[in-house]
Design a protein around this motif. Structure first.
Motif, PDB file in Angstrom:
ATOM      1  N   ARG A 143      27.411 -21.600  15.590  1.00 55.34           N
ATOM      2  CA  ARG A 143      26.552 -21.588  16.838  1.00 55.34           C
ATOM      3  C   ARG A 143      26.983 -22.864  17.560  1.00 55.34           C
ATOM      4  NH1 ARG A 143      20.468 -20.790  15.999  1.00 55.34           N
ATOM      5  NH2 ARG A 143      20.649 -20.682  18.470  1.00 55.34           N
ATOM      6  N   ILE A 150      19.424 -13.575  17.441  1.00 61.62           N
ATOM      7  CA  ILE A 150      20.026 -14.391  16.581  1.00 61.62           C
ATOM      8  C   ILE A 150      19.188 -14.783  15.487  1.00 61.62           C
ATOM      9  CG2 ILE A 150      20.036 -17.099  16.375  1.00 61.62           C
ATOM     10  CD1 ILE A 150      21.105 -17.216  19.262  1.00 61.62           C
ATOM     11  N   SER A 182      20.012 -18.396  11.079  1.00 60.32           N
ATOM     12  CA  SER A 182      21.273 -18.008  11.570  1.00 60.32           C
ATOM     13  C   SER A 182      22.365 -19.006  10.934  1.00 60.32           C
ATOM     14  CB  SER A 182      21.241 -18.482  12.999  1.00 60.32           C
ATOM     15  OG  SER A 182      21.107 -19.877  13.193  1.00 60.32           O
TER      16      SER A 182
END
Length: 145
Positions: free
Chosen positions: A108, A23, A103
């Motif tokens: 997510r 990630i 990220s």
């Protein structure tokens, strides 16, 4: 006016390069700091790069930046999603603040989709890996030109 930009890093960012490299990538926080300093040099900025796992310390640094800096780039880590106190600290200063994430937080877990600090900042950059830091520096340079 100061040409210093504070680059502030929240909890667990000291673990970059070790924590979930799929990630966050393989770069360490020291690597990111060196890249920010180099980019800052190209932009005519001095970079004051800091990391803390403690919310109160981040708040103190935001207050300090309001007195000493041209702007702030902040990767508040998990505090992004929980901290009204960081939101209030950002609102209390007059220099621009850019929220950044390595990220794409919107791709997510759902709890990461909401930022408590986004309404208080000039803009948000996410999903470009550690390049998000460099993009934030460019954004701050433009916002203060």
């Amino acid at each position: 006016m100061s040409k210093t930009v504070f680059v502030l890093n929240g909890p667990n960012l000291n673990m970059l390069g070790k924590r979930e490299p799929g990630i966050y990538g393989g770069q360490t926080l020291k690597d990111v700091e060196e890249a920010c300093i180099a980019a800052g040099r190209e932009l005519g900025l001095t970079i004051d790069f800091r990391q803390s796992n403690h919310e109160g310390t981040l708040i103190d640094w935001i207050h300090e930046a309001g007195e000493k800096a041209l702007g702030v780039a902040i990767n508040a880590g998990a505090y992004t999603h929980t901290s009204i106190a960081l939101h209030d600290a950002i609102k209390a200063i007059s220099v621009p603040v850019v929220e950044l994430h390595i990220s794409n937080v919107h791709a997510r877990e759902e709890f990461r989709h909401h930022s408590m600090i986004a309404p208080a900042v000039k803009g948000v950059i996410c999903g470009f890996g550690t390049q998000s830091y460099i993009l934030a520096l460019h954004a701050l340079k433009s916002a203060t030109a």
